[in-house]
Design a protein around this motif. Structure first.
Motif, PDB file in Angstrom:
ATOM      1  N   VAL A 135       1.706   9.383  -5.809  1.00 18.11           N
ATOM      2  CA  VAL A 135       2.106  10.774  -5.543  1.00 18.11           C
ATOM      3  C   VAL A 135       3.123  11.231  -6.592  1.00 18.11           C
ATOM      4  N   VAL A 136       4.095  10.389  -6.923  1.00 16.30           N
ATOM      5  CA  VAL A 136       5.103  10.740  -7.932  1.00 16.30           C
ATOM      6  C   VAL A 136       4.429  10.973  -9.283  1.00 16.30           C
ATOM      7  N   ALA A 176       2.593  14.670 -13.400  1.00 16.15           N
ATOM      8  CA  ALA A 176       1.512  15.153 -14.266  1.00 16.15           C
ATOM      9  C   ALA A 176       1.275  16.650 -14.041  1.00 16.15           C
ATOM     10  N   GLY A 177       1.349  17.101 -12.803  1.00 14.24           N
ATOM     11  CA  GLY A 177       1.167  18.521 -12.502  1.00 14.24           C
ATOM     12  C   GLY A 177       2.266  19.379 -13.128  1.00 14.24           C
ATOM     13  N   VAL A 178       3.510  18.928 -13.029  1.00 15.32           N
ATOM     14  CA  VAL A 178       4.627  19.672 -13.616  1.00 15.32           C
ATOM     15  C   VAL A 178       4.481  19.701 -15.136  1.00 15.32           C
ATOM     16  N   ALA A 179       4.144  18.583 -15.750  1.00 10.30           N
ATOM     17  CA  ALA A 179       3.969  18.529 -17.201  1.00 10.30           C
ATOM     18  C   ALA A 179       2.831  19.452 -17.633  1.00 10.30           C
ATOM     19  N   ALA A 180       1.723  19.454 -16.900  1.00 13.40           N
ATOM     20  CA  ALA A 180       0.591  20.315 -17.235  1.00 13.40           C
ATOM     21  C   ALA A 180       0.993  21.780 -17.123  1.00 13.40           C
ATOM     22  N   LEU A 223       0.838  -1.197   0.000  1.00 10.87           N
ATOM     23  CA  LEU A 223       0.000   0.000   0.000  1.00 10.87           C
ATOM     24  C   LEU A 223       0.880   1.256   0.000  1.00 10.87           C
ATOM     25  N   LEU A 224       1.938   1.241   0.797  1.00 15.31           N
ATOM     26  CA  LEU A 224       2.845   2.384   0.861  1.00 15.31           C
ATOM     27  C   LEU A 224       3.535   2.610  -0.493  1.00 15.31           C
ATOM     28  N   ILE A 225       3.936   1.541  -1.158  1.00 17.49           N
ATOM     29  CA  ILE A 225       4.581   1.656  -2.477  1.00 17.49           C
ATOM     30  C   ILE A 225       3.586   2.249  -3.489  1.00 17.49           C
ATOM     31  N   PHE A 226       2.342   1.777  -3.482  1.00 22.94           N
ATOM     32  CA  PHE A 226       1.317   2.308  -4.388  1.00 22.94           C
ATOM     33  C   PHE A 226       1.053   3.793  -4.123  1.00 22.94           C
TER      34      PHE A 226
END
Length: 155
Positions: free
Chosen positions: A20-21, A26-30, A12-15
C-alpha cells in the motif's frame, strides 16, 4: 502449528502495508510528474513579479503650427504644439534631418480638418492617430511611437 499461522499472518500484514505504501508513493510521484506545472526559470518569475513599463523613446518637440481649418468661411484656425515620441536616438537623428517633410505632413493633415472634428474629444484622438500613421509612412513603420499635443487652441 498455531504459532506458524500467527507468524504467517504478520508477514502477510507487513507485505500488504509495504504494498500500500509503495502504491501510494507511486501514485503521488505519477501525479507530480504528469500533472504538475514546471517551475518557471528565475528570470521569468522576476518579470512576473515586477511588470515592466514600456521604455519611453526620445522626444522631438516641433515648432508651433498655425493652420486654417477646413471651414467654409475660412476664418477658423488651429494653433497647436506637437511633441513626437520616437523609437530611438537613430530615428531622432533622422527626424531632425527631415523636419521640413515632417512639418509639411502635419500641416496637410491639420488643414484638412473641420472645427467640429478637432473640437470633439474623439476627433483629437483620431487626429493624433492620423498624424502618427502619416509620419510612420514618411519615416518608416513603427518609428513614431506617439503624438502628443502640448498646446491646442481653436479660434
Amino acid at each position: 502449528m498455531a504459532e506458524e499461522k500467527k507468524g504467517g499472518g504478520k508477514k502477510l500484514l507487513i507485505f500488504i502495508v509495504i504494498g500500500v505504501v509503495l502504491l501510494v508513493g507511486a501514485g503521488v510521484a505519477a501525479y507530480f510528474l504528469l500533472f504538475s506545472k514546471p517551475a518557471p526559470p528565475p528570470e521569468e518569475t522576476q518579470q512576473e513579479a515586477q511588470p515592466q513599463e514600456p521604455e519611453v523613446g526620445p522626444f522631438l518637440q516641433l515648432n508651433p503650427f498655425v493652420v486654417n481649418l477646413a471651414d467654409p468661411t475660412g476664418r477658423r484656425y488651429l494653433r497647436v504644439k506637437i511633441a513626437l515620441e520616437l523609437k530611438d536616438e537613430k530615428v531622432l537623428s533622422e527626424a531632425n534631418n527631415r523636419i521640413p517633410q515632417i512639418n509639411d505632413t502635419i500641416i496637410m493633415v491639420l488643414s484638412s480638418k473641420t472645427v467640429e472634428e478637432v473640437l470633439a474629444p474623439e476627433g483629437k484622438s483620431e487626429l493624433r492617430f492620423e498624424i502618427m500613421n502619416k509620419l510612420n509612412q514618411l519615416l518608416g513603420p513603427g518609428t513614431v511611437r506617439g503624438v502628443y499635443f502640448t498646446q491646442f487652441v481653436v479660434q
